[in-house]
Structure formats: C-alpha cells, structure tokens
Design an enzyme around this catalytic site. Structure first.
Site, PDB file in Angstrom:
ATOM      1  N   TYR A  57       0.849  -1.191   0.000  1.00 12.51           N
ATOM      2  CA  TYR A  57       0.000   0.000   0.000  1.00 12.51           C
ATOM      3  C   TYR A  57       0.882   1.237   0.000  1.00 12.51           C
ATOM      4  O   TYR A  57       1.870   1.319   0.730  1.00 12.51           O
ATOM      5  CB  TYR A  57      -0.884   0.008   1.256  1.00 12.51           C
ATOM      6  CG  TYR A  57      -1.709   1.261   1.398  1.00 12.51           C
ATOM      7  CD1 TYR A  57      -2.997   1.314   0.881  1.00 12.51           C
ATOM      8  CD2 TYR A  57      -1.200   2.390   2.041  1.00 12.51           C
ATOM      9  CE1 TYR A  57      -3.769   2.460   0.991  1.00 12.51           C
ATOM     10  CE2 TYR A  57      -1.959   3.543   2.150  1.00 12.51           C
ATOM     11  CZ  TYR A  57      -3.239   3.574   1.630  1.00 12.51           C
ATOM     12  OH  TYR A  57      -3.990   4.714   1.729  1.00 12.51           O
ATOM     13  N   GLU A  93      -3.336   7.789  -3.947  1.00 13.21           N
ATOM     14  CA  GLU A  93      -3.375   6.505  -3.250  1.00 13.21           C
ATOM     15  C   GLU A  93      -3.233   5.366  -4.245  1.00 13.21           C
ATOM     16  O   GLU A  93      -3.951   5.338  -5.251  1.00 13.21           O
ATOM     17  CB  GLU A  93      -4.701   6.350  -2.491  1.00 13.21           C
ATOM     18  CG  GLU A  93      -4.735   5.091  -1.637  1.00 13.21           C
ATOM     19  CD  GLU A  93      -6.133   4.812  -1.061  1.00 13.21           C
ATOM     20  OE1 GLU A  93      -7.132   5.037  -1.756  1.00 13.21           O
ATOM     21  OE2 GLU A  93      -6.201   4.350   0.085  1.00 13.21           O
TER      22      GLU A  93
END
Ligand code: GDP
Ligand code: MN
Length: 434
Positions: free
Chosen positions: A155, A243
């Site tokens: 991530y 993101e």
C-alpha cells in the site's frame, strides 16, 4: 473503506476537512445515503493516464463505454490475460456487487469474449461497494487493461498532513486488503515519511519507504524510483491525495501501480485547467451540481430535517445533536464563507425542493458571515417560496442582534433558538408534532 485518511489520521491530525471525510462516510452508512465530494476526484483511468505521463508504471489499458467497445479493446490489447474494471469513484470495487447480479467490479479473464459478456453486466448497472451508498453508483465506463501476475501487494499513499504542514508518504507491506484493518490490528506495519515540501523527497526517504514496503534487491531501487515519481506527480498536479493500493510487484520483477486514486486541491483549479476539465460530474446528484453553481455544498441524507449550516465542522456538530435528540437530518447545505443574500435564497430553494423535508434548521455561526445578511436572505426566501415547513433558526456571531430583530420583526412564523441544543430540540419537536 480503503481510504488513506484513517491511517493518516494516525500519522497526525489531517487537514480539517480531510479528517471529516470518514465522519461523512460514517454518516452515510448511518443514514444509508450520502454522496459528497469535497475535491475533484478522478476516475482510475484518468488518474492512471496522469501517472503514465509522469513515468509511473501502470498497465496498458483502454476505456470502454459499451460492451462492444470493451470486447474490441480486449482484442486490441492482445494480452495473455485481461483485467476488466468498473470505473466508479468509490473503492472496494473488487468485492462489490452489481444490481445486474454480477459479483465483483474487477474481473480477470484470458478470453476477450468473456470481457464483452462481463462488461454487458457492468455498464449501465449500479455497483455497490463498502464505500458507495446502498443503492450503489451507476457504471458508465469500464477499464480494459492488460493483467499482470501479482506476487506481492503493498500500500502506498501520499497526502497532505496538517500536523506536519506538508506531504506525508504512508505505506504498508500489507497492501491490497482493507488498509484501515491493518492500521488497527498491526499499526507497526504502517510506515510514514514526512517530506519537507521545500526540499522535496530525499533519496534515502524513498529508499527507506521501499525497504519498509518489503521490496528487496533490485526491486528496492525500482520501487524507490516509482515513489519519487509519484511524489513529483503529487506536487505537480496539486493533489491532496495520491493513493495506490495495490502498489504491487510482479513475478517478472516489476513494480506496478495496479490501482490509482487521486484527489485534487480545488484551490488549484486556476493552474490545473486541463485536469479540472476532466471532472466527471456524472456521479453527482443533480441537486449537488445545482448547489455547486451557487458555491454551496449539498449533502443528501435520509431523514426529514433539512440543515442549513456554514462550515463542515458545524455540519457534523449539527448532525450529531439532531441524532442525539432523536431526529434525523434530511440533508446538509453548507454555505461556506463570504455569503450573499441571493445564495441564502437559493439554499432555501434547494432545501425545500426535497419532498422528504419536514422542517428546516438553520445553524449559522457568523464569523466572516454577517448574520444580518443571512436573516434578510431567510425572510426573503420564506416570503417568496411561501415556506410551508417549520423553520428553526439559530444564529450566532457577527451582527447577531440586528439579525434577531430582522427575524422578529418579519412577522413570519420563525422559531428562534438560543443555542445548538435548543435548535435541535425545537426542530425535532416540530417534526414529531406532525
Ligand atoms: P478496488 O477493489 O476498487 O480497490 O480495485 P483494485 O484495482 O485495487 O482491484 C482489486 C484487486 O484486484 C486488487 O487488489 C488485485 O488483487 C486484483 N487485481 C487488479 N488488477 C490486477 C491484475 O492486473 N492482475 C492480478 N492478478 N490481480 C489484479
Ligand atoms: Mn484498490
């Protein structure tokens, strides 16, 4: 909710509005329905286009608006395997469900014909995920991309962090899954790098993040290079958030951004014209777009008390107090700062256009906003729109005395409230009486 906000909130206090997003999402799940956008938010395919233009590695892809286009795109890709992805602004698509019955907003297949068949069950249907309202969001486009094998999912996000007055890079070797869950159960697996916005990202910071994400050997340099490129993109396009989940690794030894979500600072619109021109308002409700025309922010909810407020913080407080007193907000209209009388009129028009509304609560704290202007706007709107529902008004701050006089002398059936609690009680009571 795979938004990085929860993690960043751990990293420190975020921009106030950013910190509010999870609250708004919570309100949405409570109320079952809410769509609000604070910033320009692009679709995945648009974000990936920007990324690839800045040297960030993404898969080859086409965008399709019909099943036939999707089929053609799949053939043209000429890939070993294809990944078909519904394009909506919410995350969690992989685990989403369509109202066509199809499960999953992300599908892998080797057969272009299957791409066509799946696209037929996606385009024109609503996709419901953890992050959408219950009824889901209509899919107008799909992304048809070359699928790559993934050996590891990490991530990565870059966002503005108020506590540090600058960008922070947040990463975890446990990507792909719900990142909030990782943050809650294994906070030691969330890593942060604060960037000095004047000095920019340092090599050792990019290297350290790559290492923390678990990229080893030659992959470490590659990941660090991608992180630096993502950071440069973040700055160049005036993003508030980039993101990537998953920020993945392939068995062939490539670091790839498999998903992308970028939000932009609306204040930068003047110098990011090309990006803002890509704004896809199709996911907004017409009433949100109408509100935006008058510089008002509209948030639709499920209850019956319309709320007219200034500022997101006051909106949340109003929401909480209405709930505490046994009521339910029907919507929020946020006036922001620098208000004109005409906006107040438009605001009332919008609020009362919702048939669910059985009462209106005005909760305005006049700082920049002059309460007398609000009061004049309210009385004018009441008269011209022939308001038929009870109206409770709580004004505080600049010029409040004059505002109270205007309301009192108007001869209109307006209920004044001394504070927020009083206002909420009176609004809830006015609805209960019916
Ligand atoms: P989200 O569910 O909305 O976050 O959509 P993603 O783009 O993140 O896709 C969901 C999941 O599908 C990812 O976490 C991956 O596990 C998987 N996925 C997406 N693209 C590919 C791909 O090209 N190859 C493989 N093997 N899996 C993929
Ligand atoms: Mn994802």
């Amino acid at each position: 909710m795979a938004s990085p906000v929860a993690i960043a909130a751990q990293a420190g206090k975020l921009l106030r509005e950013q910190a509010l997003r999870p609250r708004l999402l919570a309100v949405r799940s409570q109320a079952g329905h809410l769509t609000s956008r604070r910033w320009l938010n692009l679709q995945e395919y648009q974000s990936k286009k920007l990324m690839s233009e800045h040297g960030v590695r993404v898969q080859r892809f086409f965008v399709a608006s019909t099943a036939n286009e999707a089929l053609e795109a799949a053939k043209r890709l000429n890939a070993k395997e294809i990944v078909l992805k519904a394009q909506i602004l919410a995350g969690g698509r992989g685990k989403g469900v369509f109202n066509s019955g199809l499960k999953g907003g992300v599908h892998l297949t080797k057969d272009p014909n299957v791409v066509g068949q799946l696209a037929k069950q996606m385009i024109g249907y609503n996709l419901t995920t953890k992050q959408t309202p219950k009824e889901g969001v209509k899919v107008n486009k799909v992304m048809v991309a070359e699928a790559l094998d993934i050996s590891r999912e990490t991530y990565l996000a870059i966002l503005m962090d108020r506590s540090h007055n600058g960008p922070v890079i947040v990463g975890s070797p446990q990507g792909g899954v719900d990142i909030e869950e990782v943050a809650a159960s294994s906070p030691e697996l969330i890593f942060k790098e604060q960037i000095d916005i004047f000095e920019g990202i340092k090599d050792n910071q990019a290297q350290r993040m790559a290492e923390n994400l678990g990229f080893l050997g030659p992959l470490k340099n590659q990941a660090a290079d991608q992180i630096k490129k993502l950071y440069h993109l973040f700055l160049k396009i005036d993003a508030t958030q980039v993101e990537v989940n998953p920020f993945g690794e392939t068995p062939e030894g490539q670091v790839v951004c498999f998903d992308a979500k970028i939000n932009f600072d609306d204040n930068a619109e003047f110098r990011q014209k090309d990006i803002f021109a890509m704004d896809d308002k199709s996911e907004n409700e017409p009433i949100e777009n109408e509100a935006a025309r008058y510089d008002l922010k509209y948030i639709g909810l499920d209850g019956n008390i319309a709320c007219f407020v200034n500022g997101a913080g006051l909106a949340m407080a109003t929401c909480d107090i209405i709930f505490l007193n046994g009521g339910k907000p029907a919507n929020f209209l946020d006036l922001g700062g620098g208000v004109k009388e005409a906006q107040v009129y438009q605001a009332f028009k919008l609020l009362t256009s919702d048939p669910k509304v059985e009462a209106i609560l005005v909760n305005i704290f006049g700082g920049i906003v002059n309460c007398a202007i609000i009061a004049n706007g309210i009385t004018k709107a009441c008269r011209e729109l022939e308001l038929k529902v009870p109206l409770v008004v709580r004004l505080e701050g600049t010029n409040v005395q004059e505002a109270q006089n205007i309301l009192k002398n108007s001869g209109l059936p307006i209920t004044s409230a001394v504070d927020l609690e009083d206002a909420a009680k009176k609004a809830v009571a006015s609805v209960a009486k019916k």
